[in-house]
Write a protein that holds these residues in place. Structure first.
Motif, short mmCIF file in Angstrom:
data_model
loop_
_atom_site.label_atom_id
_atom_site.label_comp_id
_atom_site.label_asym_id
_atom_site.label_seq_id
_atom_site.Cartn_x
_atom_site.Cartn_y
_atom_site.Cartn_z
N GLU A 1 0.83 6.81 -6.71
CA GLU A 1 -0.42 7.51 -7.01
C GLU A 1 -0.30 9.01 -6.76
O GLU A 1 -0.75 9.83 -7.57
CB GLU A 1 -1.56 6.94 -6.17
N SER A 2 0.31 9.38 -5.65
CA SER A 2 0.43 10.81 -5.30
C SER A 2 1.36 11.54 -6.26
O SER A 2 1.14 12.71 -6.57
CB SER A 2 0.92 10.97 -3.87
N THR B 1 0.54 4.12 -2.80
CA THR B 1 0.20 5.48 -2.38
C THR B 1 1.23 6.49 -2.89
O THR B 1 0.87 7.57 -3.38
CB THR B 1 0.11 5.56 -0.85
N LEU C 1 0.83 -1.21 0.00
CA LEU C 1 0.00 0.00 0.00
C LEU C 1 0.86 1.26 0.00
O LEU C 1 0.50 2.27 -0.63
CB LEU C 1 -0.92 0.01 1.22
N LYS C 2 1.99 1.21 0.67
CA LYS C 2 2.89 2.36 0.70
C LYS C 2 3.39 2.67 -0.71
O LYS C 2 3.41 3.83 -1.14
CB LYS C 2 4.05 2.09 1.64
N LYS D 1 -4.22 6.02 -9.93
CA LYS D 1 -4.12 4.80 -9.13
C LYS D 1 -3.43 3.70 -9.94
O LYS D 1 -3.85 3.40 -11.06
CB LYS D 1 -5.50 4.31 -8.69
#
Length: 275
Positions: free
Chosen positions: A175-176, A172, A168-169, A181
């Protein structure tokens, strides 16, 4: 008996092999016979993934071919043919880069393939460094397919909670930075048993399942890699082949929507904050 006699008669001649291929083709009315390389007749959009292991590519000949009599000497005019519509190219793995990425990406884009990049995740490598490595190498933009995180398996035996947290890290961070996504590539089995927790519900999946039937873990998969030993005209050796769950127009619309969704969310946040 008539068919058997016909098969025996044509067994040894090239022209007769072609006749057999034509016979099988006509008998099945374009349904796929149970011989040779498999295609998936329920799907129309085919793609491949490439890495440094694929060399000497004939970029102008890429297609998924199906040989009805499983004989590579049979004329290709008698084969089923599905053009390649999308290509995912390996950009990075851990902190390393695939040195063939730039060349492959350039050749694919030159021919207007829908093109994407993937990163092979290494659970024992600093996650931030992996994300930065991919972002720097992939150089994706809104005309590309969304980025892909390739998760082979939990090879090192990390506790699942920690493993999911690190995945998930990476998602994220990317994505940022890219504003879209990422897609998660994983086996159908791993999707059911590892990434079945709520925090992954917002992500879309490219699932590997090497059976005749589509993935079992989800009805809304985006890509299905149905073989790792496929034959693709224009490439040598075994090739991973995938299908998209929709039409070519659907794929273009879907990809554009992924990039636009993040831009819309950002604009909504700015409006809500009064900026």
């Amino acid at each position: 008996m008539v068919i058997l006699s016909f098969v025996c008669y044509i067994r040894n001649s090239q022209s007769r092999k072609d006749a057999l291929a034509d016979l099988l083709y006509s008998m099945t009315e374009n349904e796929v016979p149970k011989y040779g390389e498999l295609i998936r007749p329920d799907y129309e959009v085919y793609g491949i993934d490439l890495s440094r292991y694929q060399t000497d590519i004939n970029w102008d000949s890429l297609s998924v071919n199906y040989n009805p009599v499983n004989d590579k000497s049979v004329k290709k005019q008698t084969w089923f043919k599905k053009d390649i519509s999308f290509i995912f190219i390996k950009a990075t793995q851990g902190r390393r880069v695939d040195r063939t990425y730039d060349e492959k990406r350039g050749e694919a884009k030159k021919r207007n393939y829908l093109c994407g990049a993937y990163h092979v995740f290494e659970p024992d490598t600093f996650v931030y460094a992996q994300a930065e490595n991919f972002i720097e190498k992939a150089k994706l933009d809104t005309k590309d397919l969304p980025p892909v995180l390739d998760i082979e398996n939990n090879k090192i035996g990390y506790p699942l909670d920690e493993y999911r947290k690190n995945v998930l890290k990476w998602l994220t961070i990317v994505e940022s930075r890219l504003g879209v996504k990422p897609i998660i590539y994983v086996s159908d089995h791993c999707k059911r048993n590892v990434f079945n927790t709520p925090e992954f519900n917002k992500y879309q999946f490219w699932l590997a399942r090497y059976f005749n039937d589509p993935p079992l873990s989800s009805d809304d998969w985006v890509f299905w890699q149905y073989t790792k030993t496929g034959y693709v005209h224009g490439l040598k050796g075994d090739v991973d082949i995938s299908v998209f769950n929709g039409s070519k127009e659907d794929l273009i619309d879907w990809s554009e929507a992924q990039w636009q969704a993040q831009q819309t969310d950002a604009e909504s946040d700015q409006t809500a904050s009064g900026e």
